[in-house]
Design a protein around this motif. Structure first.
Motif, PDB file in Angstrom:
ATOM      1  N   TYR A  71       0.176   9.086   6.378  1.00  0.00           N
ATOM      2  CA  TYR A  71       1.024   9.126   7.574  1.00  0.00           C
ATOM      3  C   TYR A  71       1.918   7.888   7.596  1.00  0.00           C
ATOM      4  CZ  TYR A  71      -1.552  12.951   9.871  1.00  0.00           C
ATOM      5  OH  TYR A  71      -2.099  14.170  10.200  1.00  0.00           O
ATOM      6  N   GLY A  72       2.955   7.921   8.414  1.00  0.00           N
ATOM      7  CA  GLY A  72       3.839   6.765   8.587  1.00  0.00           C
ATOM      8  C   GLY A  72       5.181   7.206   9.120  1.00  0.00           C
ATOM      9  N   LYS A  73       5.978   6.232   9.518  1.00  0.00           N
ATOM     10  CA  LYS A  73       7.292   6.520  10.093  1.00  0.00           C
ATOM     11  C   LYS A  73       8.165   7.309   9.106  1.00  0.00           C
ATOM     12  CE  LYS A  73      11.393   3.952  11.577  1.00  0.00           C
ATOM     13  NZ  LYS A  73      12.241   4.525  10.530  1.00  0.00           N
ATOM     14  N   GLY A  74       9.010   8.161   9.643  1.00  0.00           N
ATOM     15  CA  GLY A  74       9.935   8.917   8.791  1.00  0.00           C
ATOM     16  C   GLY A  74      10.779   7.981   7.929  1.00  0.00           C
ATOM     17  N   ILE A 106       9.785   6.016   5.531  1.00  0.00           N
ATOM     18  CA  ILE A 106       9.141   4.755   5.156  1.00  0.00           C
ATOM     19  C   ILE A 106       8.633   4.766   3.710  1.00  0.00           C
ATOM     20  CG2 ILE A 106       6.783   5.286   5.897  1.00  0.00           C
ATOM     21  CD1 ILE A 106       8.723   1.994   6.417  1.00  0.00           C
ATOM     22  N   GLY A 107       8.629   5.960   3.099  1.00  0.00           N
ATOM     23  CA  GLY A 107       8.191   6.034   1.708  1.00  0.00           C
ATOM     24  C   GLY A 107       6.869   6.751   1.513  1.00  0.00           C
ATOM     25  N   LYS A 108       6.516   7.615   2.471  1.00  0.00           N
ATOM     26  CA  LYS A 108       5.240   8.341   2.354  1.00  0.00           C
ATOM     27  C   LYS A 108       5.211   9.227   1.113  1.00  0.00           C
ATOM     28  CE  LYS A 108       5.712  10.346   6.325  1.00  0.00           C
ATOM     29  NZ  LYS A 108       6.907   9.623   6.744  1.00  0.00           N
ATOM     30  N   SER A 109       6.300   9.986   0.917  1.00  0.00           N
ATOM     31  CA  SER A 109       6.310  10.911  -0.222  1.00  0.00           C
ATOM     32  C   SER A 109       6.314  10.140  -1.536  1.00  0.00           C
ATOM     33  CB  SER A 109       7.531  11.830  -0.143  1.00  0.00           C
ATOM     34  OG  SER A 109       7.456  12.590   1.031  1.00  0.00           O
ATOM     35  N   THR A 110       7.012   9.010  -1.559  1.00  0.00           N
ATOM     36  CA  THR A 110       7.022   8.181  -2.770  1.00  0.00           C
ATOM     37  C   THR A 110       5.617   7.688  -3.073  1.00  0.00           C
ATOM     38  OG1 THR A 110       9.254   7.461  -2.233  1.00  0.00           O
ATOM     39  CG2 THR A 110       8.022   6.088  -3.777  1.00  0.00           C
ATOM     40  N   MET A 111       4.952   7.152  -2.044  1.00  0.00           N
ATOM     41  CA  MET A 111       3.582   6.653  -2.227  1.00  0.00           C
ATOM     42  C   MET A 111       2.648   7.783  -2.678  1.00  0.00           C
ATOM     43  SD  MET A 111       3.361   3.444  -1.262  1.00  0.00           S
ATOM     44  CE  MET A 111       4.859   2.525  -1.060  1.00  0.00           C
ATOM     45  N   THR A 112       2.767   8.904  -1.957  1.00  0.00           N
ATOM     46  CA  THR A 112       1.840  10.016  -2.215  1.00  0.00           C
ATOM     47  C   THR A 112       2.025  10.557  -3.637  1.00  0.00           C
ATOM     48  OG1 THR A 112       2.091  10.580   0.120  1.00  0.00           O
ATOM     49  CG2 THR A 112       0.965  12.186  -1.248  1.00  0.00           C
ATOM     50  N   SER A 113       3.277  10.771  -4.029  1.00  0.00           N
ATOM     51  CA  SER A 113       3.520  11.342  -5.359  1.00  0.00           C
ATOM     52  C   SER A 113       3.086  10.379  -6.459  1.00  0.00           C
ATOM     53  CB  SER A 113       5.010  11.666  -5.528  1.00  0.00           C
ATOM     54  OG  SER A 113       5.387  12.619  -4.574  1.00  0.00           O
ATOM     55  N   ASN A 114       3.357   9.107  -6.264  1.00  0.00           N
ATOM     56  CA  ASN A 114       2.925   8.145  -7.279  1.00  0.00           C
ATOM     57  C   ASN A 114       1.404   8.059  -7.347  1.00  0.00           C
ATOM     58  OD1 ASN A 114       5.163   6.622  -8.773  1.00  0.00           O
ATOM     59  ND2 ASN A 114       5.946   6.737  -6.676  1.00  0.00           N
ATOM     60  N   LEU A 115       0.770   8.146  -6.166  1.00  0.00           N
ATOM     61  CA  LEU A 115      -0.698   8.153  -6.179  1.00  0.00           C
ATOM     62  C   LEU A 115      -1.231   9.407  -6.869  1.00  0.00           C
ATOM     63  CD1 LEU A 115      -1.890   6.819  -2.700  1.00  0.00           C
ATOM     64  CD2 LEU A 115      -2.560   5.981  -4.957  1.00  0.00           C
ATOM     65  N   SER A 116      -0.619  10.563  -6.580  1.00  0.00           N
ATOM     66  CA  SER A 116      -1.045  11.812  -7.239  1.00  0.00           C
ATOM     67  C   SER A 116      -0.950  11.662  -8.751  1.00  0.00           C
ATOM     68  CB  SER A 116      -0.159  12.985  -6.805  1.00  0.00           C
ATOM     69  OG  SER A 116      -0.479  13.388  -5.508  1.00  0.00           O
ATOM     70  N   MET A 147      10.195  -0.794  13.854  1.00  0.00           N
ATOM     71  CA  MET A 147       9.960   0.611  14.183  1.00  0.00           C
ATOM     72  C   MET A 147       8.878   1.223  13.293  1.00  0.00           C
ATOM     73  SD  MET A 147      11.629   0.853  16.784  1.00  0.00           S
ATOM     74  CE  MET A 147      11.270   2.538  17.199  1.00  0.00           C
ATOM     75  N   ALA A 148       8.770   0.736  12.077  1.00  0.00           N
ATOM     76  CA  ALA A 148       7.708   1.231  11.189  1.00  0.00           C
ATOM     77  C   ALA A 148       6.343   0.828  11.735  1.00  0.00           C
ATOM     78  CB  ALA A 148       7.907   0.685   9.785  1.00  0.00           C
ATOM     79  N   LEU A 149       6.258  -0.423  12.210  1.00  0.00           N
ATOM     80  CA  LEU A 149       4.990  -0.887  12.780  1.00  0.00           C
ATOM     81  C   LEU A 149       4.688  -0.185  14.105  1.00  0.00           C
ATOM     82  CD1 LEU A 149       5.257  -4.685  11.951  1.00  0.00           C
ATOM     83  CD2 LEU A 149       3.471  -3.128  11.155  1.00  0.00           C
ATOM     84  N   TYR A 150       5.745   0.116  14.858  1.00  0.00           N
ATOM     85  CA  TYR A 150       5.579   0.844  16.117  1.00  0.00           C
ATOM     86  C   TYR A 150       4.960   2.229  15.838  1.00  0.00           C
ATOM     87  CZ  TYR A 150       6.780   2.907  20.641  1.00  0.00           C
ATOM     88  OH  TYR A 150       6.718   3.513  21.864  1.00  0.00           O
ATOM     89  N   ALA A 151       5.511   2.903  14.839  1.00  0.00           N
ATOM     90  CA  ALA A 151       4.982   4.227  14.464  1.00  0.00           C
ATOM     91  C   ALA A 151       3.549   4.107  13.959  1.00  0.00           C
ATOM     92  CB  ALA A 151       5.874   4.854  13.397  1.00  0.00           C
ATOM     93  N   ALA A 152       3.287   3.089  13.176  1.00  0.00           N
ATOM     94  CA  ALA A 152       1.932   2.895  12.633  1.00  0.00           C
ATOM     95  C   ALA A 152       0.927   2.697  13.768  1.00  0.00           C
ATOM     96  CB  ALA A 152       1.920   1.687  11.692  1.00  0.00           C
ATOM     97  N   ARG A 153       1.339   1.899  14.781  1.00  0.00           N
ATOM     98  CA  ARG A 153       0.460   1.684  15.940  1.00  0.00           C
ATOM     99  C   ARG A 153       0.174   3.015  16.657  1.00  0.00           C
ATOM    100  NH1 ARG A 153       3.281  -2.853  16.793  1.00  0.00           N
ATOM    101  NH2 ARG A 153       1.977  -4.587  16.150  1.00  0.00           N
ATOM    102  N   ASN A 154       1.224   3.823  16.816  1.00  0.00           N
ATOM    103  CA  ASN A 154       1.046   5.139  17.464  1.00  0.00           C
ATOM    104  C   ASN A 154       0.058   6.005  16.693  1.00  0.00           C
ATOM    105  OD1 ASN A 154       2.714   4.676  19.577  1.00  0.00           O
ATOM    106  ND2 ASN A 154       4.501   5.706  18.697  1.00  0.00           N
ATOM    107  N   ILE A 155       0.146   5.935  15.386  1.00  0.00           N
ATOM    108  CA  ILE A 155      -0.772   6.741  14.563  1.00  0.00           C
ATOM    109  C   ILE A 155      -2.204   6.254  14.744  1.00  0.00           C
ATOM    110  CG2 ILE A 155      -1.399   7.323  12.174  1.00  0.00           C
ATOM    111  CD1 ILE A 155       1.746   7.030  11.632  1.00  0.00           C
ATOM    112  N   VAL A 156      -2.396   4.938  14.737  1.00  0.00           N
ATOM    113  CA  VAL A 156      -3.741   4.382  14.947  1.00  0.00           C
ATOM    114  C   VAL A 156      -4.277   4.838  16.297  1.00  0.00           C
ATOM    115  CG1 VAL A 156      -5.063   2.244  15.263  1.00  0.00           C
ATOM    116  CG2 VAL A 156      -3.296   2.366  13.493  1.00  0.00           C
ATOM    117  N   SER A 157      -3.398   4.793  17.316  1.00  0.00           N
ATOM    118  CA  SER A 157      -3.811   5.181  18.659  1.00  0.00           C
ATOM    119  C   SER A 157      -4.175   6.667  18.706  1.00  0.00           C
ATOM    120  CB  SER A 157      -2.659   4.864  19.616  1.00  0.00           C
ATOM    121  OG  SER A 157      -2.876   5.471  20.840  1.00  0.00           O
TER     122      SER A 157
END
Lengths: 270, 386
Positions: free
Chosen positions: A7-10, A12-22, A155-165
């Motif tokens: 998860y993460g802000k739109g 922010i590199g989620k797909s990049t992270m996920t694909s590289n991890l895959s 804004m990335a940290l704001y989104a991250a906080r929302n996800i944690v919440s």
């Protein structure tokens, strides 16, 4: 089976992270499924050399019946990773969250996990947890661990906080829990300190710091992950190390002994 | 157009199937649905409502619940009711609205079980499948949760699986089948789940039986589960007319060789000029077709999920639209079906009424026959207009 939701802000590199991890998991010899949960259906592009898989929603839009087998809505990518995209409705209409739930139900009905028997499943989820549909990947039986991608930008940290919440609201539901933070650096001032403060505030470990790297961008331009396009690069090594450490994550403890079995057998999951 | 109907009603839905299947087992069934719909599950589709108390509730889903995802309100209501009523278990199933909203019912069940300590489970329904699917999943869930390993002893015993008023009405068919089993040398271990005076304890003791007799497609999933868990074979069919003898042999063979027998419908799906067409639930229709006396060949038309039938994947079986039903009756010499099917039968086609409560509700409830007790020749003679 290791089951991760990213998860993460739109943007922010989620797909990049996920694909590289895959790709990294695949190169470590693991059987991997990556499921993009975004109406844009662009999660798996760098695993597929730019030739996208038909998204589940695109298929359903053009057909009056559900697909009869998995091959219609899946495609093998780099490292034999099985790529799936939920897709979604035309922007501005319909219900993308419902689309994710429908996709997951369909994948269960087609016995995806029984057929494929993966070692690792990664769910790449759109931005924030905006409605029930976007929490579907962390429901019981799906992901067990959540990775939050963030930079030090406000804004990335704001989104991250929302996800944690949002995730903390689900504690009594036996949903996935947050394993930690993936720090995707954007080189903003005092970025490392901001991430450290966020980590301290939430009690979440920083699992990896991915530096801003032209290698990633160059590889993406070529329709590749760095594991494929620049396997000897330092950033490729970072992903490999991260993947190896994630493989040691213990399974999530469940609230009630055996509820997953009940879910499976009552028809919610196959 | 699929599943279209201009003159025919739909069969009772899967939510009614859940409520009916679990009605006598001492639990609490909650249908996550808008207020007011309880009449459908508890009165229109449930003849026991007026003289046999049971805990069947509606969650009273509101627009605000939908917008804000107020699962906590539903959870609190169920927990409060459970603390007052002390049910033996809680089952939660869903109408179309929470399905479309994507409500996580298994998670809600987990929370309720944690707070009350009462076994709680979600049953997947969407209000759009038939009662067969709902009852099937409800019994599968209850067997999975409560059936225990028990020793078998004494003479061969059988469970009767698949009894609900939706298929058989309030006719005492369970006693009739029980008497037949006794006559064939089996004692009755338990029934699922109508006429169960000892409620959940019957479910716990299901594994004492040597064989399961599946009398409706509703019970197919639970029969397979009992076979998988406890090695109990099953035989599918209703003991009617000449078919009773075949069924008795199959039950004895099942006990001897631990061998299950789904019901084959070979030869029953082809249209036959001037033949008899039986419309209804698959196990009932196929059993009756195999039991009919005389030389006139019978065929069946199953406008429901073909559960329990060996040929379940045959595309001629299963949910269909009204025009196909009409076509199935077009060249029949005799139609045996619920009286409401007369609306789409060709004028002048001989029609033998066989009310099916899951289809016509209470309209003909008093006329549901117990075919397991009947001489079919006499029944047809008496029931057909001269």
């Amino acid at each position: 089976m290791l089951k991760l939701a990213v998860y993460g802000k739109g943007g922010i590199g989620k797909s990049t992270m996920t694909s590289n991890l895959s790709a990294a998991f695949a190169l470590l010899g693991k059987k991997v499924i990556q499921i993009g949960c975004d109406p844009k259906a662009d999660s798996t592009m760098t695993l597929l050399s730019g030739t996208p898989v038909t998204s589940v929603m695109d298929y359903l839009r053009g057909h009056d019946a559900l697909p009869e087998d998995l091959s219609i809505i899946t495609k093998r990518g780099f490292g034999h990773v099985l790529c799936i995209e939920t897709g979604g409705p035309t922007p501005g209409i319909g219900c993308a969250g419902r689309g994710i739930i429908t996709t997951f139900q369909l994948l269960n009905d087609l016995s995806l996990f029984d057929e494929e028997k993966p070692d690792v499943v990664l769910y790449d989820v759109l931005g924030d947890v905006v409605c029930g549909g976007f929490a579907a990947p962390i429901r019981e039986g799906y992901a067990e661990h959540i990775l939050i991608v963030t930079s030090g930008e406000k804004m990335a940290l704001y989104a991250a906080r929302n996800i944690v919440s949002a995730v903390s609201q689900f504690e009594d539901r036996s949903y996935a829990s947050i394993a930690g933070i993936l720090f995707n650096a954007r080189n903003v001032p005092n970025e490392r300190e901001k991430i450290k403060a966020f980590s301290t505030e939430t009690g979440l470990p920083v699992l990896a710091e991915i530096p801003r790297s032209d290698v990633i961008n160059t590889c993406e331009d070529r329709g590749m992950t760095v594991l494929e396009g620049a396997p000897d690069s330092a950033v490729a090594t970072l992903f490999t190390d991260l993947a190896a450490r994630l493989l040691t994550l213990p399974p999530k403890e469940r609230l009630r002994k055996g509820p997953a079995e009940h879910r499976f057998q009552e028809g919610f999951l196959q | 157009m699929r599943n279209a109907a201009a003159f025919l009603p739909s069969y009772a839905s899967d939510t009614s199937g859940v409520a009916s299947a679990l009605y006598e087992l001492g639990g609490m069934t909650v249908v996550h649905d808008a207020s007011g719909c309880n009449s459908t599950y508890s009165t229109f589709d449930e003849p026991r409502w007026y003289d046999h108390p049971s805990f069947v509730f509606i969650s009273g889903l509101t627009e605000m619940d939908a917008i804000f995802g107020q699962d906590e309100r539903v959870i609190e209501d169920i927990v409060l009711a459970a603390k007052r009523l002390k049910p033996l278990f809680i089952s939660i199933c869903t109408s179309p609205m929470p399905v479309l909203l994507g409500s996580d019912i298994p998670a809600i069940a987990t929370i309720i079980e944690t707070r009350t300590g009462i076994p709680t489970f979600a049953i997947r329904t969407n209000g759009m499948n038939s009662y067969l699917a709902g009852a099937s999943r409800a019994w599968e869930a209850i067997v999975r949760r409560f059936a225990e390993k028990e020793e078998k002893h004494g003479k061969p015993s059988a469970n009767i699986l698949g009894l609900t008023p939706l298929d058989f009405g309030m006719t005492g068919v369970g006693h009739s089948i029980g008497a037949w089993l006794e006559h064939e040398g089996f004692s009755v271990n338990a029934t699922l789940a109508m006429g169960n005076n000892d409620s959940l304890s019957s479910v716990r003791a299901l594994s004492k039986a040597h064989v399961n007799l599946v009398v409706s497609g509703c019970a197919m999933a639970s029969a397979e589960l009992l076979q998988e868990r406890f090695g109990i074979p099953y035989v599918v069919g209703l003991p009617v007319g000449a078919f009773s003898e075949t069924l008795s042999k199959a039950l004895k063979r099942a006990v001897r060789h631990c061998e299950s027998s789904p019901l084959s419908v070979d030869g029953l799906l082809e249209e036959k000029e001037d033949g008899t067409v039986i419309i209804g639930e698959g196990v009932f229709a196929a059993s009756l077709a195999k039991a009919l006396p005389g030389t006139s060949p019978a065929s069946i038309h199953v406008p429901l999920e073909p559960l329990g039938l060996l040929n379940a994947s045959d595309e001629r079986l299963g949910l269909e639209d009204e025009t196909k039903t009409e076509k199935a009756m077009a060249h029949a010499g005799l139609v045996i079906a619920d009286p409401l099917y007369k609306r789409v039968a060709k004028r002048g086609t001989p029609f033998l009424s066989l009310p099916h409560p899951a289809f016509s509700g209470r309209m003909y409830a008093r006329h549901v026959p117990v075919l397991t007790d009947k001489d079919l020749n006499a029944w047809i003679r008496e029931a057909l207009p001269c």
